[in-house]
Design a protein around this motif. Structure first.
Motif, short mmCIF file in Angstrom:
data_model
loop_
_atom_site.label_atom_id
_atom_site.label_comp_id
_atom_site.label_asym_id
_atom_site.label_seq_id
_atom_site.Cartn_x
_atom_site.Cartn_y
_atom_site.Cartn_z
N GLN A 1 10.81 35.10 -6.48
CA GLN A 1 10.36 34.52 -5.21
C GLN A 1 10.07 35.63 -4.22
O GLN A 1 10.53 36.77 -4.38
N ILE B 1 15.70 23.86 -4.22
CA ILE B 1 15.10 24.84 -5.14
C ILE B 1 16.10 25.30 -6.20
O ILE B 1 15.72 25.79 -7.27
N TYR C 1 15.80 24.81 -9.99
CA TYR C 1 14.79 25.65 -10.65
C TYR C 1 15.25 27.10 -10.74
O TYR C 1 15.05 27.75 -11.76
N ALA D 1 9.48 33.20 0.82
CA ALA D 1 10.41 32.21 0.26
C ALA D 1 10.96 31.36 1.39
O ALA D 1 11.06 30.14 1.29
N ASP E 1 4.06 29.00 3.18
CA ASP E 1 3.93 28.80 1.73
C ASP E 1 4.53 29.97 0.95
O ASP E 1 4.54 31.12 1.41
N THR F 1 5.96 26.62 -3.41
CA THR F 1 7.08 26.19 -2.55
C THR F 1 6.60 26.07 -1.12
O THR F 1 5.63 26.73 -0.70
N TRP F 2 7.30 25.26 -0.36
CA TRP F 2 6.98 25.07 1.06
C TRP F 2 8.28 24.96 1.82
O TRP F 2 9.24 24.32 1.36
N ILE G 1 13.84 25.04 1.36
CA ILE G 1 12.78 25.52 0.47
C ILE G 1 12.51 24.41 -0.54
O ILE G 1 13.38 24.07 -1.36
N PRO H 1 10.60 22.79 -3.78
CA PRO H 1 9.80 23.07 -4.97
C PRO H 1 8.71 22.00 -5.12
O PRO H 1 9.02 20.82 -5.34
N TYR I 1 0.73 22.76 -1.08
CA TYR I 1 0.45 22.87 -2.52
C TYR I 1 -1.02 23.22 -2.75
O TYR I 1 -1.34 24.11 -3.55
#
Length: 521
Positions: free
Chosen positions: A134, A168, A171, A394, A412, A438-439, A454, A456, A483
């Protein structure tokens, strides 16, 4: 000439050299005569040579011819039995060769083919390792000011950053090895906790990072000297104390500038470098701070002297290889802030690093996502390098409402993952690359404090984002826009890389073991 057949001479064209072998014909009416060279001379009548005519009378002595000894008849030996025996022996040999030759044909007639086939069948995937990365953990003051759980003064409060990673973490924990850029220092209570221009963050951030499955933090960036040499060294110490690897800065010049980490049995060589635009009396100045007191403790490069950087990086790469690295990754802090495309310097540097033989280049610093690409070495036609120029943020407080840049790109980021495969012959190759946009969602929570999450942006679960992340309709819309922004930048390069890796994977021998290993992973 040797190897060429000559055309047989015809009777009309034969050489006159054959003429002496033919009898000469006498003129008409005379008896045929032989050439002098062919006339026979009787060994029993030597006196005939000096006669003066053929009709001269013979003397009595001459008429006395001694009786000849009866000649013994020599029996001619027939060659037929010998020839027959030879033919029979030849037939026996032919039969033996045909019988035994068939039995030995797999190993003697096609040894190379058999060996290649066996070798191909035996090459299988023995291990897989996924490295995920990240971008900037850009710890602005509003992020941790809202995390204060006690009285608001230094040394007595408690911080908790878990909410940053709550969505997040499924993940990040799933990755075999998780990396992020620590865009702050951990200078401790001796320095004020603050953001820009001199970043210093509470140590509690490390607890949340380890809890979310992070394994390595990149500590070489333009803010790593914001709390001077004290903060630089303390940051390394605290990261190591938390059980993670600090990459890019070190405590002693005796320590290597890299790490070789074992991920599922695959040895990966990793290093990290940051730019410095200002050199003062031979020492770098990062983020316009004072001179770095001990520059040998920081992995840095100057764009004014890139040959020196290339020489040092090549030396580091060789050391990683000698220390067992089967593949190499270079993290690099570079580029132009807020530009969504890489600049010419980044492209030139990436190509040079590719030519060295590095497998993956992962960039950061612009605070926005930048494209990825598949680079081809100019020195080794078979070598390719996966490069992503910037992972974006991140987490940060660089919001649309706070920035002059109103595009939203600073909100982003991307979680970039690369999977290595090791084969039974010992080779290691890049097998897959993927991105997870990620946002950062900033909102006011139930305690009337700002909270940062954060998120995903997993496309396969897009219909669940609203309930999964507790989003309003406006927040969901902003997540979808994020996205789309990220994928518009990354999609062309991602497709290029994935297509190449897919085609390369098809060339690898596919066996039951390979399929089972892939499914298990």
């Amino acid at each position: 000439m040797a190897g060429k057949f000559e055309k047989p001479r015809s009777r009309e064209n034969r050489s006159s050299a054959a003429a002496p072998m033919e009898r000469r014909r006498a003129p008409s009416g005379q008896a045929p005569t032989r050439p002098a060279s062919e006339q026979r001379q009787s060994p029993t009548r030597p006196a005939l040579e000096h006669r003066q005519g053929q009709n001269a009378p013979r003397s009595q002595e001459e008429n006395k011819i001694p009786p000849r000894r009866p000649r013994r008849q020599r029996r001619r030996k027939s060659v037929l039995p010998i020839a027959g025996a030879a033919v029979a022996l030849l037939l026996v040999l032919v039969v033996c060769l045909s019988v035994f030759g068939k039995k030995k044909s797999p190993s003697s007639d096609q040894p190379e083919q058999m060996e290649t086939q066996e070798e191909t069948q035996s090459i299988t995937v023995t291990s897989r390792a996924t490295i995920a990365s990240q971008g900037d953990l850009l710890m602005h003051a509003p992020i941790f000011a809202e995390k204060w759980d006690g009285n608001c003064y230094v040394g007595d409060g408690k911080y908790n950053f878990d909410s940053l990673f709550q969505y997040i973490s499924p993940y990040t924990s799933k990755a075999d090895f998780m990396v992020a850029n620590l865009e702050t220092t951990l200078g401790g209570d001796s320095f004020p906790y603050q953001g820009n221009p001199s970043f210093n963050c509470p140590d509690a951030l490390l607890d949340s990072l380890t809890g979310a499955g992070y394994d390595m933090l990149l500590t070489a960036n333009n803010h790593c000297y914001d709390t001077v040499m004290t903060g630089l060294k303390r940051t390394v110490e605290q990261v190591r104390k938390a059980g993670m690897t600090a990459m890019g800065t070190r405590l002693s010049s005796d320590e290597p500038r890299y790490a070789v980490v074992d991920v599922n049995g695959i040895q990966l060589g990793i290093t990290c470098y940051t730019y410095t635009m200002v050199m003062d009396a031979g020492k770098p100045r990062l983020n316009n701070n004072s001179q770095v007191e001990q520059p040998e403790l920081v992995n840095y490069f100057s764009t004014d002297n890139l040959p020196a950087f290339y020489s040092e990086l090549e030396s580091v790469r060789q050391q990683m290889k000698q220390n067992g690295a089967q593949a190499t990754i270079v993290y690099i802090h570079w580029g132009t802030e807020y530009e969504t495309t890489e600049d010419a310097t980044q492209r030139a540097m990436a190509q040079k690093i590719c030519d060295m033989g590095v497998d993956v280049i992962i960039g950061g610093h612009p605070h926005v996502v930048q494209p990825m690409d598949l680079l081809s070495s100019t020195t080794d036609p078979e070598h390719k390098t996966i490069c992503i120029y910037s992972l974006g943020n991140a987490v940060s407080n660089q919001r649309i409402e706070e920035m002059n840049l109103k595009t939203g790109h600073t909100e982003d980021g991307v979680m970039f993952s690369v999977t290595f495969e090791e084969f039974s012959d010992g080779t290691v190759k890049v097998a897959e690359v993927n991105v997870l946009p990620t946002w950062v969602n900033k909102f006011t929570n139930a305690n009337w404090k700002y909270e940062y999450n954060i998120l995903p942006l997993d496309k396969e679960q897009q219909d669940q984002w609203t309930t999964q992340f507790n989003l309003t309709q406006e927040q969901y819309t902003n997540a979808c826009k994020s996205y789309d922004r990220t994928m518009a930048i990354l999609a062309p390069g991602l497709t290029k890389c994935q297509t190449y890796l897919s085609q390369s994977g098809e060339e690898q021998p596919q066996t039951e073991a390979t399929t089972e290993t892939a499914q298990a992973a």
